[in-house]
Write a protein that holds these residues in place. Structure first.
Motif, PDB file in Angstrom:
ATOM      1  N   MET A  36     -42.254  11.583  16.879  1.00 19.67           N
ATOM      2  CA  MET A  36     -42.068  11.585  18.214  1.00 19.67           C
ATOM      3  C   MET A  36     -40.719  12.512  18.696  1.00 19.67           C
ATOM      4  O   MET A  36     -40.736  13.420  19.628  1.00 19.67           O
ATOM      5  CB  MET A  36     -41.755  10.316  18.928  1.00 19.67           C
ATOM      6  N   LYS A  37     -39.515  12.459  17.700  1.00 15.07           N
ATOM      7  CA  LYS A  37     -38.570  13.120  17.798  1.00 15.07           C
ATOM      8  C   LYS A  37     -38.766  14.640  17.635  1.00 15.07           C
ATOM      9  O   LYS A  37     -38.427  15.553  18.520  1.00 15.07           O
ATOM     10  CB  LYS A  37     -37.482  12.789  16.898  1.00 15.07           C
ATOM     11  N   GLY A  38     -39.870  15.050  16.628  1.00 10.91           N
ATOM     12  CA  GLY A  38     -40.239  16.270  16.449  1.00 10.91           C
ATOM     13  C   GLY A  38     -41.070  16.695  17.448  1.00 10.91           C
ATOM     14  O   GLY A  38     -40.933  18.360  18.059  1.00 10.91           O
ATOM     15  N   LEU A  39     -42.003  16.136  18.312  1.00  7.00           N
ATOM     16  CA  LEU A  39     -42.543  16.553  19.115  1.00  7.00           C
ATOM     17  C   LEU A  39     -41.607  16.820  20.674  1.00  7.00           C
ATOM     18  O   LEU A  39     -41.941  18.012  21.116  1.00  7.00           O
ATOM     19  CB  LEU A  39     -43.690  15.514  19.732  1.00  7.00           C
ATOM     20  N   LYS A  40     -41.035  16.095  20.733  1.00  8.78           N
ATOM     21  CA  LYS A  40     -39.816  16.262  21.833  1.00  8.78           C
ATOM     22  C   LYS A  40     -39.000  17.554  21.569  1.00  8.78           C
ATOM     23  O   LYS A  40     -38.875  18.300  22.563  1.00  8.78           O
ATOM     24  CB  LYS A  40     -38.901  15.367  22.103  1.00  8.78           C
ATOM     25  N   ILE A  41     -38.707  17.924  20.264  1.00  9.82           N
ATOM     26  CA  ILE A  41     -37.892  19.058  19.986  1.00  9.82           C
ATOM     27  C   ILE A  41     -38.714  20.375  20.165  1.00  9.82           C
ATOM     28  O   ILE A  41     -38.579  21.469  20.740  1.00  9.82           O
ATOM     29  CB  ILE A  41     -37.335  19.079  18.498  1.00  9.82           C
ATOM     30  N   SER A  42     -39.997  20.053  20.071  1.00  4.42           N
ATOM     31  CA  SER A  42     -41.019  21.279  19.993  1.00  4.42           C
ATOM     32  C   SER A  42     -41.399  21.567  21.330  1.00  4.42           C
ATOM     33  O   SER A  42     -41.450  22.578  21.772  1.00  4.42           O
ATOM     34  CB  SER A  42     -42.320  20.798  19.326  1.00  4.42           C
ATOM     35  N   ALA A  43     -41.457  20.481  22.220  1.00  3.09           N
ATOM     36  CA  ALA A  43     -41.709  20.641  23.836  1.00  3.09           C
ATOM     37  C   ALA A  43     -40.402  21.457  24.422  1.00  3.09           C
ATOM     38  O   ALA A  43     -40.548  22.334  25.118  1.00  3.09           O
ATOM     39  CB  ALA A  43     -42.167  19.446  24.334  1.00  3.09           C
ATOM     40  N   ALA A  44     -39.279  21.059  23.807  1.00  3.13           N
ATOM     41  CA  ALA A  44     -38.086  21.590  24.477  1.00  3.13           C
ATOM     42  C   ALA A  44     -37.854  23.110  24.033  1.00  3.13           C
ATOM     43  O   ALA A  44     -37.648  23.900  25.019  1.00  3.13           O
ATOM     44  CB  ALA A  44     -36.700  20.929  23.998  1.00  3.13           C
ATOM     45  N   ALA A  45     -38.304  23.483  23.018  1.00  8.47           N
ATOM     46  CA  ALA A  45     -38.423  24.657  22.657  1.00  8.47           C
ATOM     47  C   ALA A  45     -39.232  25.617  23.333  1.00  8.47           C
ATOM     48  O   ALA A  45     -38.745  26.710  23.517  1.00  8.47           O
ATOM     49  CB  ALA A  45     -38.519  24.879  21.038  1.00  8.47           C
ATOM     50  N   CYS A  46     -40.588  25.032  23.477  1.00  5.92           N
ATOM     51  CA  CYS A  46     -41.686  25.563  24.254  1.00  5.92           C
ATOM     52  C   CYS A  46     -40.969  25.940  25.694  1.00  5.92           C
ATOM     53  O   CYS A  46     -41.153  27.263  26.359  1.00  5.92           O
ATOM     54  CB  CYS A  46     -42.874  25.087  24.338  1.00  5.92           C
ATOM     55  N   LEU A  47     -40.371  24.968  26.409  1.00  6.47           N
ATOM     56  CA  LEU A  47     -39.842  24.994  27.873  1.00  6.47           C
ATOM     57  C   LEU A  47     -38.950  26.211  27.947  1.00  6.47           C
ATOM     58  O   LEU A  47     -38.970  26.803  28.738  1.00  6.47           O
ATOM     59  CB  LEU A  47     -39.570  23.766  28.402  1.00  6.47           C
ATOM     60  N   ALA A  48     -38.003  26.156  26.726  1.00  9.32           N
ATOM     61  CA  ALA A  48     -36.915  27.167  26.858  1.00  9.32           C
ATOM     62  C   ALA A  48     -37.276  28.607  26.673  1.00  9.32           C
ATOM     63  O   ALA A  48     -37.179  29.361  27.308  1.00  9.32           O
ATOM     64  CB  ALA A  48     -36.029  26.830  25.748  1.00  9.32           C
ATOM     65  N   SER A  49     -38.411  28.790  25.755  1.00 15.56           N
ATOM     66  CA  SER A  49     -39.251  29.963  25.649  1.00 15.56           C
ATOM     67  C   SER A  49     -39.809  30.611  26.771  1.00 15.56           C
ATOM     68  O   SER A  49     -39.690  31.577  27.250  1.00 15.56           O
ATOM     69  CB  SER A  49     -40.123  30.252  24.661  1.00 15.56           C
ATOM     70  N   LEU A  50     -40.407  29.601  27.772  1.00 12.35           N
ATOM     71  CA  LEU A  50     -41.042  29.912  28.764  1.00 12.35           C
ATOM     72  C   LEU A  50     -40.059  30.283  29.956  1.00 12.35           C
ATOM     73  O   LEU A  50     -40.252  31.408  30.883  1.00 12.35           O
ATOM     74  CB  LEU A  50     -41.924  28.762  29.219  1.00 12.35           C
ATOM     75  N   ALA A  51     -38.974  29.614  29.937  1.00 10.74           N
ATOM     76  CA  ALA A  51     -37.791  29.954  30.749  1.00 10.74           C
ATOM     77  C   ALA A  51     -37.303  31.232  30.711  1.00 10.74           C
ATOM     78  O   ALA A  51     -36.962  32.167  31.582  1.00 10.74           O
ATOM     79  CB  ALA A  51     -36.804  29.007  31.083  1.00 10.74           C
ATOM     80  N   LEU A  52     -37.321  31.758  29.558  1.00 10.44           N
ATOM     81  CA  LEU A  52     -36.689  32.985  29.171  1.00 10.44           C
ATOM     82  C   LEU A  52     -37.825  34.435  29.367  1.00 10.44           C
ATOM     83  O   LEU A  52     -37.353  35.359  29.415  1.00 10.44           O
ATOM     84  CB  LEU A  52     -36.215  32.972  27.688  1.00 10.44           C
ATOM     85  N   ALA A  53     -39.073  33.718  29.544  1.00 13.72           N
ATOM     86  CA  ALA A  53     -39.952  34.642  29.328  1.00 13.72           C
ATOM     87  C   ALA A  53     -39.934  35.473  30.875  1.00 13.72           C
ATOM     88  O   ALA A  53     -40.366  36.622  30.968  1.00 13.72           O
ATOM     89  CB  ALA A  53     -41.551  34.427  29.042  1.00 13.72           C
ATOM     90  N   GLY A  54     -39.623  34.869  31.892  1.00 16.05           N
ATOM     91  CA  GLY A  54     -39.536  35.460  33.242  1.00 16.05           C
ATOM     92  C   GLY A  54     -38.619  36.258  33.404  1.00 16.05           C
ATOM     93  O   GLY A  54     -38.414  36.996  34.407  1.00 16.05           O
ATOM     94  N   CYS A  55     -37.654  36.738  32.433  1.00 20.37           N
ATOM     95  CA  CYS A  55     -36.423  37.708  32.546  1.00 20.37           C
ATOM     96  C   CYS A  55     -36.758  39.024  32.141  1.00 20.37           C
ATOM     97  O   CYS A  55     -35.963  40.094  32.001  1.00 20.37           O
ATOM     98  CB  CYS A  55     -35.201  37.206  31.712  1.00 20.37           C
ATOM     99  N   VAL A  56     -38.197  39.489  31.897  1.00 21.85           N
ATOM    100  CA  VAL A  56     -38.557  40.903  31.354  1.00 21.85           C
ATOM    101  C   VAL A  56     -39.097  41.681  32.686  1.00 21.85           C
ATOM    102  O   VAL A  56     -39.650  41.142  33.504  1.00 21.85           O
ATOM    103  CB  VAL A  56     -39.837  40.622  30.624  1.00 21.85           C
ATOM    104  N   THR A  57     -38.186  42.669  32.574  1.00 17.25           N
ATOM    105  CA  THR A  57     -38.471  43.833  33.871  1.00 17.25           C
ATOM    106  C   THR A  57     -39.043  45.026  33.251  1.00 17.25           C
ATOM    107  O   THR A  57     -38.715  45.401  32.231  1.00 17.25           O
ATOM    108  CB  THR A  57     -37.259  44.068  34.634  1.00 17.25           C
ATOM    109  N   VAL A  58     -40.131  45.634  33.924  1.00 16.54           N
ATOM    110  CA  VAL A  58     -40.568  46.949  33.413  1.00 16.54           C
ATOM    111  C   VAL A  58     -40.228  48.024  34.472  1.00 16.54           C
ATOM    112  O   VAL A  58     -40.576  47.654  35.818  1.00 16.54           O
ATOM    113  CB  VAL A  58     -41.807  46.807  33.274  1.00 16.54           C
ATOM    114  N   GLU A  59     -39.664  49.100  33.937  1.00 18.38           N
ATOM    115  CA  GLU A  59     -39.563  50.134  34.901  1.00 18.38           C
ATOM    116  C   GLU A  59     -40.176  51.461  34.671  1.00 18.38           C
ATOM    117  O   GLU A  59     -40.307  51.822  33.448  1.00 18.38           O
ATOM    118  CB  GLU A  59     -37.946  50.285  35.186  1.00 18.38           C
ATOM    119  N   ALA A  60     -40.490  52.283  35.409  1.00 20.54           N
ATOM    120  CA  ALA A  60     -41.208  53.608  35.046  1.00 20.54           C
ATOM    121  C   ALA A  60     -40.047  54.474  34.615  1.00 20.54           C
ATOM    122  O   ALA A  60     -39.092  54.579  34.868  1.00 20.54           O
ATOM    123  CB  ALA A  60     -41.959  54.089  36.066  1.00 20.54           C
TER     124      ALA A  60
END
Length: 67
Positions: free
Chosen positions: A7-31
């Motif tokens: 359960m502890k490992g599952l919680k750590i995995s879930a926290a890592a996934c949420l953190a990576s999803l939060a960082l994924a929104g910071c990508v910008t693309v410019e011409a």
């Protein structure tokens, strides 16, 4: 005890996934400001060899008595 560790490992995995999803929104693309340049290097050696081989074949056919 194993269930608690899993359960502890599952919680750590879930926290890592949420953190990576939060960082994924910071990508910008410019011409780019400058045009994109594509350099094409075409090898025409095969065509030249083919033409020379064809010419040599024709010469041999025309002068069969020499060869």
């Amino acid at each position: 005890m194993q269930g608690n560790a899993a359960m502890k490992g599952l919680k750590i995995s879930a926290a890592a996934c949420l953190a990576s999803l939060a960082l994924a929104g910071c990508v910008t693309v410019e011409a780019p400001t400058e045009p994109i340049v594509i350099e094409l290097n075409v090898n025409i050696r095969q065509e030249v060899i083919y033409r020379l081989a064809e010419d040599a074949g024709n010469t041999i056919e025309e002068n069969a008595d020499i060869f």
